[in-house]
Design an enzyme around this catalytic site. Structure first.
Site, PDB file in Angstrom:
ATOM      1  N   ASP A  73       0.900  -1.077  -0.016  1.00 44.81           N
ATOM      2  CA  ASP A  73       0.094  -0.183  -0.015  1.00 44.81           C
ATOM      3  C   ASP A  73       0.948   1.190  -0.151  1.00 44.81           C
ATOM      4  OD1 ASP A  73      -2.389   1.710   0.602  1.00 44.81           O
ATOM      5  OD2 ASP A  73      -1.741   1.898   2.317  1.00 44.81           O
ATOM      6  N   LEU A  74       0.524   2.333  -0.394  1.00 44.74           N
ATOM      7  CA  LEU A  74       1.279   3.423  -0.537  1.00 44.74           C
ATOM      8  C   LEU A  74       0.884   4.634   0.930  1.00 44.74           C
ATOM      9  CD1 LEU A  74       1.355   4.326  -4.359  1.00 44.74           C
ATOM     10  CD2 LEU A  74       2.955   3.082  -2.669  1.00 44.74           C
ATOM     11  N   ASP A  75      -0.155   5.269   0.595  1.00 40.21           N
ATOM     12  CA  ASP A  75      -0.575   6.174   1.648  1.00 40.21           C
ATOM     13  C   ASP A  75      -0.354   5.534   3.061  1.00 40.21           C
ATOM     14  OD1 ASP A  75      -0.764   8.040  -0.481  1.00 40.21           O
ATOM     15  OD2 ASP A  75      -3.024   7.870  -0.475  1.00 40.21           O
TER      16      ASP A  75
ATOM     17  N   ASP B  69      -1.454  -0.493   5.974  1.00 40.88           N
ATOM     18  CA  ASP B  69      -1.653   0.108   7.365  1.00 40.88           C
ATOM     19  C   ASP B  69      -3.219  -0.243   7.613  1.00 40.88           C
ATOM     20  OD1 ASP B  69      -3.134   3.227   7.009  1.00 40.88           O
ATOM     21  OD2 ASP B  69      -2.344   2.146   5.306  1.00 40.88           O
TER      22      ASP B  69
END
Length: 235
Positions: free
Chosen positions: A17-19, A188
């Site tokens: 995942d990025l954000d 997250d």
């Protein structure tokens, strides 16, 4: 801290995942939203509608096209078009303001700098695994320093339904020619990342580093509280 809740199958691909996984996204989003607000509020007729106007238009846009829930970029663009059109803007004037308002948002949205230590971590991991990114967000990765890090980047709306739907994970398996059990997805959110990985038959690693309430009650395969715990996988 790293905790294994179940035995891990051999890993070939690390999916990120990025954000809020590889960088803190909260202040970036806040600044991006404010940049869009500032542009729109410079239009007196928009400002006169009050603070609830954007949310009202956003809800109306998704009522008209429920598929927008899987594409936050298009949802924002359609909301801008709708909100401006309701105020009487049309033609080139409508296009100009909708484009400029989105650009104000996107320019601030891309003011991301991933820390050197995280980039070093990813570089080390890339020597052992194939690295990809699977995100529900609208970040333009080519505009900041994660550009070129991942073999494959999949974004909700563009490449499939938003996590926790398995579409993007399935697409990753097809494009990389790997079985889902050989992908470890790192993120997250229990609701989107862990749940999405499980829906697709992938393994999951939850980065539990911020307070949040989640609906999903499934247990991630691995839990960490700091992204640098991934160094365990370099051994």
């Amino acid at each position: 801290m790293i905790r294994f809740n179940r035995a891990i199958s051999p890993i070939k691909v690390l999916s990120f995942d990025l954000d809020d996984t590889l960088y803190n996204n909260h202040l970036i989003i806040k600044a991006a939203v404010q940049a869009q607000i500032d542009y729109l509020n410079a239009l007196p007729d928009w400002q006169a509608q009050g603070k609830q106007y954007w949310q009202q238009c956003r809800e109306q846009a998704v009522q008209q096209n429920p598929a927008l829930v899987d594409n936050v970029t298009q949802w924002r663009k359609d909301t801008l078009q709708l909100g401006l059109a309701k105020l009487g803007y049309q033609g080139e004037q409508l296009k100009q303001h909708a484009t400029a308002a989105y650009k104000a948002f996107a320019d601030e949205r891309s003011q991301i700098r991933v820390s050197d230590d995280v980039l070093e971590l990813l570089s080390g991991l890339s020597e052992h695994y194939r690295l990809i990114a699977i995100t529900n967000g609208n970040v333009e990765i080519e505009r900041f320093n994660l550009n070129g890090v991942f073999e494959l980047v999949l974004q909700a709306g563009i490449h499939g339904k938003a996590k926790p739907h398995p579409t993007m994970f399935q697409q990753a398996c097809e494009q990389l020619n790997v079985a889902p059990e050989h992908i470890l997805h790192i993120g997250d959110s229990l609701d989107t990342d862990v749940h999405g990985a499980h829906n697709a038959g992938c393994q999951s690693l939850w980065l539990s580093n911020q307070p949040a309430q989640y609906a999903y009650r499934g247990l991630p395969d691995v839990e960490i509280t700091n992204i640098h715990a991934l160094k365990h996988f370099l051994r």
